[in-house]
Write a protein that holds these residues in place. Structure first.
Motif, PDB file in Angstrom:
ATOM      1  N   ASN A 174       0.818  -1.210   0.000  1.00 15.64           N
ATOM      2  CA  ASN A 174       0.000   0.000   0.000  1.00 15.64           C
ATOM      3  C   ASN A 174       0.852   1.260   0.000  1.00 15.64           C
ATOM      4  O   ASN A 174       0.526   2.229  -0.691  1.00 15.64           O
ATOM      5  N   GLN A 175       1.910   1.247   0.800  1.00 14.01           N
ATOM      6  CA  GLN A 175       2.781   2.416   0.915  1.00 14.01           C
ATOM      7  C   GLN A 175       4.235   1.971   0.844  1.00 14.01           C
ATOM      8  O   GLN A 175       4.666   1.088   1.587  1.00 14.01           O
ATOM      9  N   PHE A 176       4.953   2.593  -0.050  1.00 12.38           N
ATOM     10  CA  PHE A 176       6.403   2.393  -0.171  1.00 12.38           C
ATOM     11  C   PHE A 176       6.919   3.749  -0.598  1.00 12.38           C
ATOM     12  O   PHE A 176       7.026   4.036  -1.787  1.00 12.38           O
ATOM     13  N   GLU A 177       7.229   4.596   0.392  1.00 16.78           N
ATOM     14  CA  GLU A 177       7.318   6.022   0.104  1.00 16.78           C
ATOM     15  C   GLU A 177       8.394   6.741   0.897  1.00 16.78           C
ATOM     16  O   GLU A 177       8.724   6.369   2.024  1.00 16.78           O
ATOM     17  N   GLY A 178       8.912   7.790   0.295  1.00 20.96           N
ATOM     18  CA  GLY A 178       9.798   8.717   0.970  1.00 20.96           C
ATOM     19  C   GLY A 178       9.025   9.978   1.327  1.00 20.96           C
ATOM     20  O   GLY A 178       8.340  10.557   0.477  1.00 20.96           O
ATOM     21  N   ARG A 179       9.148  10.397   2.592  1.00 20.60           N
ATOM     22  CA  ARG A 179       8.450  11.579   3.083  1.00 20.60           C
ATOM     23  C   ARG A 179       9.486  12.668   3.338  1.00 20.60           C
ATOM     24  O   ARG A 179      10.383  12.504   4.179  1.00 20.60           O
ATOM     25  N   LEU A 180       9.359  13.766   2.634  1.00 25.82           N
ATOM     26  CA  LEU A 180      10.389  14.802   2.635  1.00 25.82           C
ATOM     27  C   LEU A 180       9.955  15.995   3.484  1.00 25.82           C
ATOM     28  O   LEU A 180       8.898  16.581   3.253  1.00 25.82           O
ATOM     29  N   ALA A 181      10.820  16.348   4.474  1.00 23.09           N
ATOM     30  CA  ALA A 181      10.576  17.535   5.305  1.00 23.09           C
ATOM     31  C   ALA A 181      11.886  17.969   5.948  1.00 23.09           C
ATOM     32  O   ALA A 181      12.009  18.061   7.165  1.00 23.09           O
ATOM     33  N   GLY A 182      12.900  18.211   5.109  1.00 24.69           N
ATOM     34  CA  GLY A 182      14.197  18.640   5.634  1.00 24.69           C
ATOM     35  C   GLY A 182      14.824  17.587   6.522  1.00 24.69           C
ATOM     36  O   GLY A 182      14.937  16.408   6.154  1.00 24.69           O
ATOM     37  N   THR A 183      15.205  17.999   7.746  1.00 28.62           N
ATOM     38  CA  THR A 183      15.838  17.056   8.681  1.00 28.62           C
ATOM     39  C   THR A 183      14.845  16.054   9.253  1.00 28.62           C
ATOM     40  O   THR A 183      15.248  15.066   9.873  1.00 28.62           O
ATOM     41  N   ASN A 184      13.539  16.276   9.059  1.00 34.10           N
ATOM     42  CA  ASN A 184      12.518  15.344   9.548  1.00 34.10           C
ATOM     43  C   ASN A 184      12.051  14.370   8.472  1.00 34.10           C
ATOM     44  O   ASN A 184      11.001  13.745   8.609  1.00 34.10           O
ATOM     45  N   SER A 185      12.799  14.236   7.397  1.00 30.80           N
ATOM     46  CA  SER A 185      12.432  13.296   6.337  1.00 30.80           C
ATOM     47  C   SER A 185      12.548  11.858   6.835  1.00 30.80           C
ATOM     48  O   SER A 185      13.382  11.543   7.700  1.00 30.80           O
ATOM     49  N   ASN A 186      11.716  10.986   6.276  1.00 33.86           N
ATOM     50  CA  ASN A 186      11.818   9.565   6.617  1.00 33.86           C
ATOM     51  C   ASN A 186      11.296   8.709   5.478  1.00 33.86           C
ATOM     52  O   ASN A 186      10.808   9.218   4.455  1.00 33.86           O
ATOM     53  N   PHE A 187      11.412   7.417   5.654  1.00 34.01           N
ATOM     54  CA  PHE A 187      10.917   6.435   4.686  1.00 34.01           C
ATOM     55  C   PHE A 187       9.905   5.539   5.391  1.00 34.01           C
ATOM     56  O   PHE A 187      10.111   5.151   6.545  1.00 34.01           O
ATOM     57  N   ARG A 188       8.818   5.221   4.697  1.00 35.68           N
ATOM     58  CA  ARG A 188       7.782   4.396   5.318  1.00 35.68           C
ATOM     59  C   ARG A 188       7.325   3.294   4.362  1.00 35.68           C
ATOM     60  O   ARG A 188       7.256   3.496   3.152  1.00 35.68           O
ATOM     61  N   TRP A 189       7.006   2.122   4.945  1.00 34.68           N
ATOM     62  CA  TRP A 189       6.392   1.046   4.177  1.00 34.68           C
ATOM     63  C   TRP A 189       5.172   0.520   4.932  1.00 34.68           C
ATOM     64  O   TRP A 189       5.086   0.614   6.161  1.00 34.68           O
ATOM     65  N   ASP A 190       4.232  -0.004   4.180  1.00 30.43           N
ATOM     66  CA  ASP A 190       3.028  -0.619   4.741  1.00 30.43           C
ATOM     67  C   ASP A 190       2.512  -1.610   3.708  1.00 30.43           C
ATOM     68  O   ASP A 190       2.087  -1.218   2.620  1.00 30.43           O
ATOM     69  N   GLY A 191       2.575  -2.898   4.043  1.00 28.49           N
ATOM     70  CA  GLY A 191       2.156  -3.917   3.093  1.00 28.49           C
ATOM     71  C   GLY A 191       1.529  -5.109   3.781  1.00 28.49           C
ATOM     72  O   GLY A 191       1.638  -5.285   4.999  1.00 28.49           O
ATOM     73  N   GLU A 192       0.865  -5.938   2.992  1.00 30.86           N
ATOM     74  CA  GLU A 192       0.217  -7.122   3.535  1.00 30.86           C
ATOM     75  C   GLU A 192       0.091  -8.175   2.440  1.00 30.86           C
ATOM     76  O   GLU A 192       0.124  -7.864   1.245  1.00 30.86           O
ATOM     77  N   ALA A 193      -0.052  -9.427   2.876  1.00 23.89           N
ATOM     78  CA  ALA A 193      -0.231 -10.535   1.935  1.00 23.89           C
ATOM     79  C   ALA A 193      -1.076 -11.606   2.617  1.00 23.89           C
ATOM     80  O   ALA A 193      -1.078 -11.725   3.846  1.00 23.89           O
ATOM     81  N   TRP A 194      -1.799 -12.373   1.800  1.00 21.64           N
ATOM     82  CA  TRP A 194      -2.579 -13.469   2.361  1.00 21.64           C
ATOM     83  C   TRP A 194      -2.540 -14.676   1.426  1.00 21.64           C
ATOM     84  O   TRP A 194      -2.322 -14.563   0.235  1.00 21.64           O
ATOM     85  N   VAL A 195      -2.799 -15.836   2.038  1.00 28.03           N
ATOM     86  CA  VAL A 195      -2.910 -17.079   1.288  1.00 28.03           C
ATOM     87  C   VAL A 195      -4.113 -17.826   1.846  1.00 28.03           C
ATOM     88  O   VAL A 195      -4.340 -17.857   3.050  1.00 28.03           O
ATOM     89  N   GLY A 196      -4.935 -18.388   0.944  1.00 25.06           N
ATOM     90  CA  GLY A 196      -6.111 -19.112   1.399  1.00 25.06           C
ATOM     91  C   GLY A 196      -7.201 -19.116   0.358  1.00 25.06           C
ATOM     92  O   GLY A 196      -6.982 -18.820  -0.819  1.00 25.06           O
ATOM     93  N   GLY A 197      -8.418 -19.436   0.809  1.00 22.44           N
ATOM     94  CA  GLY A 197      -9.563 -19.513  -0.076  1.00 22.44           C
ATOM     95  C   GLY A 197     -10.526 -18.369   0.147  1.00 22.44           C
ATOM     96  O   GLY A 197     -10.165 -17.310   0.655  1.00 22.44           O
ATOM     97  N   ASP A 198     -11.794 -18.606  -0.211  1.00 21.02           N
ATOM     98  CA  ASP A 198     -12.798 -17.562  -0.093  1.00 21.02           C
ATOM     99  C   ASP A 198     -13.216 -17.314   1.355  1.00 21.02           C
ATOM    100  O   ASP A 198     -13.690 -16.225   1.685  1.00 21.02           O
ATOM    101  N   TYR A 199     -13.037 -18.298   2.233  1.00 26.71           N
ATOM    102  CA  TYR A 199     -13.538 -18.172   3.597  1.00 26.71           C
ATOM    103  C   TYR A 199     -12.435 -18.121   4.652  1.00 26.71           C
ATOM    104  O   TYR A 199     -12.571 -17.416   5.645  1.00 26.71           O
ATOM    105  N   ASN A 200     -11.369 -18.860   4.457  1.00 23.82           N
ATOM    106  CA  ASN A 200     -10.299 -18.947   5.451  1.00 23.82           C
ATOM    107  C   ASN A 200      -8.975 -18.523   4.826  1.00 23.82           C
ATOM    108  O   ASN A 200      -8.597 -19.028   3.760  1.00 23.82           O
ATOM    109  N   ARG A 201      -8.283 -17.592   5.529  1.00 29.92           N
ATOM    110  CA  ARG A 201      -7.026 -17.078   4.996  1.00 29.92           C
ATOM    111  C   ARG A 201      -6.023 -16.850   6.122  1.00 29.92           C
ATOM    112  O   ARG A 201      -6.397 -16.577   7.261  1.00 29.92           O
TER     113      ARG A 201
END
Length: 263
Positions: free
Chosen positions: A64-91
């Motif tokens: 969802n997020q793989f990003e660089g956040r720019l604000a001078g000395t307060n800059s940072n890098f952030r990630w946010d991701g997810e994955a699943w394995v399974g069927g229609d009811y159970n994952r």
């Protein structure tokens, strides 16, 4: 009766008798069993050789997020991701998020969850969360709800209980606003709250932190979309004082560039 009238009457009688015979023939044919009636043995054979679709196993992942956040000395890098394995009811779900700022990793939350579908649009989830980064490690049991709310809002609400007897909660929401078929505007928000303060991790009692943004992405193809955004992340209430005590930023607005992708 003239010859013409006799011939006409004979023709009408003949026609009526033929129509009656044809009607009887049609009724008889409808009463007989159809030769195209499905054979029960054939249906059983098809069930044996063709898999049921809701028993298929699928794999899906999204960054969802793989990003660089720019604000001078307060800059940072952030990630946010997810994955699943399974069927229609159970994952089985795997989630990961965190930030890297000034060479240190913070806000690292890793989750392993079992998910069960309870309706067309919502799943209930339960599992384990581990706060794993450069700060003290914390372990939590997790129970929550995830899905699509009214008008296609993506929402996730999760409650946590720690191995130290503390409680926490997190709410996440986002909404896609199509501008064109490929250009999409997405407002997003994440709120975190805790029952007790944890100064080691910078968490304050009550509403502790917020992460929000407005992202504009362009989908070159559906699985790859760069975006530009304005984001804000900061501490609230008691957590703000903890941030100032360690001479850290209590909150910052940043110009952000990133990539959203899925498989």
């Amino acid at each position: 009766m003239s010859t013409f009238h006799r011939h006409l009457l004979l023709a009408l009688i003949t026609l009526a008798s033929l129509s009656h015979a044809e009607a009887s023939s049609m009724a008889d044919s409808m009463a007989k069993p159809s030769s195209t009636t499905p054979d029960p043995s054939m249906a059983n054979y098809i069930d044996d050789i063709m898999p049921v679709m809701d028993q298929e196993i699928w794999v899906h992942g999204i960054l969802n997020q793989f990003e660089g956040r720019l604000a001078g000395t307060n800059s940072n890098f952030r990630w946010d991701g997810e994955a699943w394995v399974g069927g229609d009811y159970n994952r089985l779900w795997l989630r990961s998020e965190g930030t890297v700022s000034k060479g240190r990793m913070g806000d690292g939350q890793q989750e392993v969850l079992y998910s069960r579908s309870v309706s067309t649009y919502f799943d209930v989830q339960g599992g384990v969360r581990v706060d794993l980064d450069d700060g003290p490690t914390r372990t939590w049991g997790a129970f929550g709800l995830q899905g699509l709310a009214l008008y296609q809002f993506e929402v996730q609400a999760t409650a946590y209980v720690s191995d130290r007897g503390r409680f926490a909660g997190r709410f996440e929401g986002s909404y896609d606003i199509p501008i064109t078929n490929r250009l999409i505007l997405q407002p997003q928000i994440e709120l975190n709250l805790y029952s007790k303060a944890d100064k080691g991790r910078g968490n304050g009692a009550g509403l502790s932190s917020i992460d929000t943004g407005l992202r504009l992405r362009y989908e070159f193809w559906r699985k790859f979309a760069p975006y530009v955004a304005v984001t804000y992340d900061g501490y609230l209430q008691q957590a703000r004082r903890f941030a100032r005590d360690r001479e850290d930023s209590a909150g910052s607005v940043r110009l952000t560039f990133g990539i959203r992708s899925w498989f």
